[in-house]
Design a protein around this motif. Structure first.
Motif, PDB file in Angstrom:
ATOM      1  N   ARG A   1       1.335  -1.269  -0.138  1.00  0.00           N
ATOM      2  CA  ARG A   1       0.116  -0.356   0.013  1.00  0.00           C
ATOM      3  C   ARG A   1       0.641   0.725  -0.004  1.00  0.00           C
ATOM      4  O   ARG A   1       0.093   2.496  -0.880  1.00  0.00           O
ATOM      5  CB  ARG A   1      -0.931  -0.165   1.030  1.00  0.00           C
TER       6      ARG A   1
ATOM      7  N   ARG B   1       1.208   4.396  -3.046  1.00  0.00           N
ATOM      8  CA  ARG B   1       0.701   5.445  -2.607  1.00  0.00           C
ATOM      9  C   ARG B   1       2.104   6.629  -3.527  1.00  0.00           C
ATOM     10  O   ARG B   1       2.169   7.850  -3.107  1.00  0.00           O
ATOM     11  CB  ARG B   1       0.741   6.148  -1.186  1.00  0.00           C
TER      12      ARG B   1
ATOM     13  N   LYS C   1       2.298   0.224  11.984  1.00  0.00           N
ATOM     14  CA  LYS C   1       0.949   0.888  12.878  1.00  0.00           C
ATOM     15  C   LYS C   1       1.104   1.616  12.661  1.00  0.00           C
ATOM     16  O   LYS C   1       1.555   3.027  13.166  1.00  0.00           O
ATOM     17  CB  LYS C   1       1.519   0.396  14.048  1.00  0.00           C
ATOM     18  N   GLY C   2       1.752   2.245  11.052  1.00  0.00           N
ATOM     19  CA  GLY C   2       1.788   4.026  10.967  1.00  0.00           C
ATOM     20  C   GLY C   2       3.013   5.002  11.370  1.00  0.00           C
ATOM     21  O   GLY C   2       2.259   6.094  11.196  1.00  0.00           O
TER      22      GLY C   2
ATOM     23  N   THR D   1       3.521   5.021  14.381  1.00  0.00           N
ATOM     24  CA  THR D   1       3.359   5.366  15.240  1.00  0.00           C
ATOM     25  C   THR D   1       4.588   5.033  16.767  1.00  0.00           C
ATOM     26  O   THR D   1       5.466   3.774  16.424  1.00  0.00           O
ATOM     27  CB  THR D   1       2.095   5.169  16.097  1.00  0.00           C
TER      28      THR D   1
ATOM     29  N   GLY E   1       2.038   8.919  13.004  1.00  0.00           N
ATOM     30  CA  GLY E   1       0.467   8.539  12.802  1.00  0.00           C
ATOM     31  C   GLY E   1       0.827   9.837  14.890  1.00  0.00           C
ATOM     32  O   GLY E   1      -0.223   9.914  15.191  1.00  0.00           O
ATOM     33  N   GLY E   2       1.794   9.824  15.136  1.00  0.00           N
ATOM     34  CA  GLY E   2       2.131  10.208  16.828  1.00  0.00           C
ATOM     35  C   GLY E   2       2.431   8.601  17.349  1.00  0.00           C
ATOM     36  O   GLY E   2       2.723   7.431  17.058  1.00  0.00           O
ATOM     37  N   VAL E   3       1.885   8.597  18.780  1.00  0.00           N
ATOM     38  CA  VAL E   3       1.839   8.701  19.864  1.00  0.00           C
ATOM     39  C   VAL E   3       1.107   7.389  19.319  1.00  0.00           C
ATOM     40  O   VAL E   3       0.026   7.345  19.316  1.00  0.00           O
ATOM     41  CB  VAL E   3       1.048   9.062  20.920  1.00  0.00           C
ATOM     42  N   PHE E   4       1.487   5.523  19.612  1.00  0.00           N
ATOM     43  CA  PHE E   4       0.271   4.811  19.398  1.00  0.00           C
ATOM     44  C   PHE E   4      -0.776   4.937  20.708  1.00  0.00           C
ATOM     45  O   PHE E   4       0.003   4.400  21.866  1.00  0.00           O
ATOM     46  CB  PHE E   4       1.505   3.577  19.431  1.00  0.00           C
ATOM     47  N   LEU E   5      -1.895   5.428  20.733  1.00  0.00           N
ATOM     48  CA  LEU E   5      -2.583   5.342  21.848  1.00  0.00           C
ATOM     49  C   LEU E   5      -3.145   4.675  22.564  1.00  0.00           C
ATOM     50  O   LEU E   5      -2.596   4.553  23.191  1.00  0.00           O
ATOM     51  CB  LEU E   5      -3.877   6.476  20.478  1.00  0.00           C
ATOM     52  N   PRO E   6      -3.332   3.443  22.356  1.00  0.00           N
ATOM     53  CA  PRO E   6      -3.159   2.286  23.649  1.00  0.00           C
ATOM     54  C   PRO E   6      -2.216   2.108  24.254  1.00  0.00           C
ATOM     55  O   PRO E   6      -1.884   2.109  25.592  1.00  0.00           O
ATOM     56  CB  PRO E   6      -3.045   1.512  22.367  1.00  0.00           C
TER      57      PRO E   6
ATOM     58  N   SER F   1       2.998  11.723   7.165  1.00  0.00           N
ATOM     59  CA  SER F   1       1.476  12.097   8.795  1.00  0.00           C
ATOM     60  C   SER F   1       2.463  12.748   9.286  1.00  0.00           C
ATOM     61  O   SER F   1       3.428  12.231   9.925  1.00  0.00           O
ATOM     62  CB  SER F   1       0.849  11.092   8.805  1.00  0.00           C
TER      63      SER F   1
ATOM     64  N   THR G   1       1.747  13.919  12.987  1.00  0.00           N
ATOM     65  CA  THR G   1       0.234  14.429  13.450  1.00  0.00           C
ATOM     66  C   THR G   1       0.426  15.098  14.989  1.00  0.00           C
ATOM     67  O   THR G   1       1.569  14.326  15.783  1.00  0.00           O
ATOM     68  CB  THR G   1      -0.997  13.643  13.745  1.00  0.00           C
ATOM     69  N   ALA G   2      -0.164  16.125  15.761  1.00  0.00           N
ATOM     70  CA  ALA G   2      -0.222  16.332  17.164  1.00  0.00           C
ATOM     71  C   ALA G   2       1.080  16.590  17.443  1.00  0.00           C
ATOM     72  O   ALA G   2       2.429  17.307  16.556  1.00  0.00           O
ATOM     73  CB  ALA G   2      -0.804  15.136  18.045  1.00  0.00           C
TER      74      ALA G   2
END
Ligand code: COA
Length: 520
Positions: free
Chosen positions: A47, A51, A113-114, A116, A146-151, A187, A189-190
């Motif tokens: 993918r 792109r 994972k993007g 992260t 994508g910044g922090v791996f939120l979990p 990306s 982000t944040a």
């Protein structure tokens, strides 16, 4: 200068089993390395390519001067944790040569994972910035995350060495004049938005790079505003309207070309004056390092065998050769760079520590970088040695190492236990780099000793479990997964890795030595 005489004949049949074992350990490491070099899952890589993006490792290869290679840090970070969802912890860091200039590169791998950040991603990112600061190296950030791996937020956000440390270091690097270039290739982000915003010069790729402190979904939730990512913080926005980025480029190739062009405008690098020589190959083949270590690390092994396969001409000017023989000290050159070498040849005694401290002082006074070769089970214990004051003498070596002020590089080629780890420039003593061999072991003490100690103090009957646990937790793979080192290296590459690392340290002036109080 005297050439080391090896007493090992690696083709001797008596070495067959140690060779087999060492090569099996090496193979396990090589297989893991081959896996992480592929990045994230195949579909994610596909993918990513569809792109029009290059992968993180492809980007780095293009950025490096052709054929110069990349000295990668901690490629197996996070390995064996997180169900293998984070190869290399989703970030590639290391030292590249760009327009002949040594530089730290930090590249997010968006196929993982993007891009992260989990705890090990941050440890690698922050460690790479620390390396840049300690060695005066320009930085390139290839941002695609994508910044922090939120979990995992509780493990990555609030503490001193967590996400915020990245921006703190960027400001500190800038204040001491270290150039920083950000390339926004995806990306950003944040908190990640501050990476390009705090760099000296920022390049952004059209229809691909975005920078915003909150993405479209969060903006909608916070203010109700509906906006596309491109309208919010795309490349055109930041180069034409906000001015957050400085250079608009069409694709990854152009971005990397622009970054290389920017390097041409930097002031020339500093080079520490030293008694450099022309490099000479070792007399004994570095290849033999892949298989000459004993199967059992408690077996005595002469560290001169390692030195002979790393240093120029296999030559070592030994210091106090006949005194305190469980520590080998001496001067040599590695690819023409002068070094002091301190290598274990057994347990540390009071007189060994004095010899070590004396030699560290010599190197600090002469401004010669030190290579520590660790294979140490610790300091000698027992009544006789306590009465002789081993704690005081050991403290002298620990003290000297902590304050030496010269670049120190540590290579753990055997075991690393107890206060031996400290006296021999373990991680807590701030060596500029710390590498391990695949067979190396690091733990407070051996598993069998720990279980005996515990069974004495606690009458613990669960000895077997403890020995197994120590066995697992002392492995180099366990340590490198947690970023306690800068990576595992192939033993036969030691000379090359040490030379590159040494060369990087010489971008920063070596200060005058300043020692404190040595208890006599
Ligand atoms: N935390 C946790 N997981 C995240 C994540 C985050 N911040 N961002 C992405 N992921 C995960 C996705 O769930 C997905 O996981 P899966 O492979 O198990 O399904 C994987 O990473 C890839 O994400 P995906 O959205 O499919 O990839 P993409 O290349 O199309 O887009 C991003 C990547 C980073 C642009 C996009 O995922 C995104 O915008 N993420 C949110 C960013 C954000 O708001 N971060 C705030 C952090 S402070």
């Amino acid at each position: 200068m005297e050439r080391i005489e090896s007493s090992i004949w690696p083709d001797d049949p008596s070495y067959k089993s140690r060779k087999e074992l060492n090569l099996a350990v090496l193979k396990e490491w090589q297989e893991l390395m081959a896996k992480v070099m592929k990045g994230g899952p195949i579909e994610a890589v596909k993918r990513h390519h569809e792109r029009g993006k290059l992968t993180a490792r492809e980007r780095i290869e293009l950025l490096c001067d052709e054929g110069t290679g990349f000295l990668e840090f901690s490629a197996l970070a996070a390995n064996g944790q997180y169900a293998e969802a984070f190869p290399s912890a989703g970030i590639i860091t290391g030292i590249a040569l760009i327009q002949g200039r040594e530089a730290v590169v930090i590249a997010n791998d968006a196929t993982v994972k993007g891009g992260t950040y989990i705890s090990e991603t941050i440890r690698k990112h922050v460690r790479a910035l620390e390396i840049a600061l300690e060695n005066n190296l320009p930085c390139v950030y290839m941002v695609d995350s994508g910044g922090v791996f939120l979990p995992e937020q509780s493990k990555v956000f609030p503490d001193k060495d967590h996400f915020g440390r990245i921006f703190y270091y960027q400001a500190r690097l800038s204040a001491v004049g270290i150039p920083q270039v950000a390339i926004v290739m995806g990306s950003c982000t944040a908190g990640g938005a501050y990476i390009p915003a705090m760099a000296d010069e920022t390049i952004i790729v059209k229809n691909q790079g975005t920078i915003f402190i909150a993405g479209p979904p969060l903006v909608k939730a916070a203010t109700g505003e509906e906006v596309t990512a491109e309208e919010l913080g795309g490349a055109e926005v930041h180069t034409k309207i906000s001015g957050v980025a400085d250079h608009l480029v069409e694709n990854d190739h152009e971005a990397i070309g622009k970054c290389r062009e920017i390097f041409l405008s930097f002031a020339p690098a500093y080079r520490q004056p030293l008694a450099y020589n022309d490099p000479v190959e070792p007399y004994y083949s570095p290849r033999e390092l892949d298989y000459i270590m004993p199967e059992d690390l408690s077996t005595h092994f002469d560290s001169r065998e390692v030195i002979a396969r790393i240093v120029d001409g296999s030559k070592l000017n030994e210091f106090k050769k006949e005194y305190a023989p469980t520590l080998v000290t001496g001067f040599a050159h590695i690819m023409g760079i002068p070094v002091g070498i301190i290598a274990n040849n057994g347990v540390l005694y009071p007189e060994t520590s004095l010899k070590g401290a004396h030699f560290v002082e010599l190197c600090a006074q002469r401004k010669v970088p030190i290579i520590f070769l660790q294979n140490v089970t610790g300091f000698m214990v027992g009544k006789d040695f306590e009465h002789k004051g081993i704690a005081r003498d050991g403290a002298k070596m620990v003290h000297a190492v902590a304050n030496a002020n010269v670049p120190m590089i540590t290579l753990i080629f055997g075991s690393s236990n107890g206060a031996g780890n400290y006296a021999m420039a373990g991680r807590a003593f701030g060596p500029r780099f710390l590498w391990m061999w695949p067979n190396a072991r690091i733990s407070v003490m051996g598993g069998a000793q720990a279980s005996q100690v515990l069974s004495t103090v606690k009458q613990d009957k669960n000895e077997e479990n403890l020995i197994e646990r120590y066995e697992r937790e002392s492995k180099a793979l366990f340590a490198t997964s947690r970023v306690w080192d800068d990576g595992i290296i192939q033993p036969s590459e030691s000379r090359f890795v040490l030379a590159r690392a040494l060369s990087a340290t010489l971008n920063k002036p070596i200060p005058e030595p300043q020692f404190g109080v040595f208890r006599m």
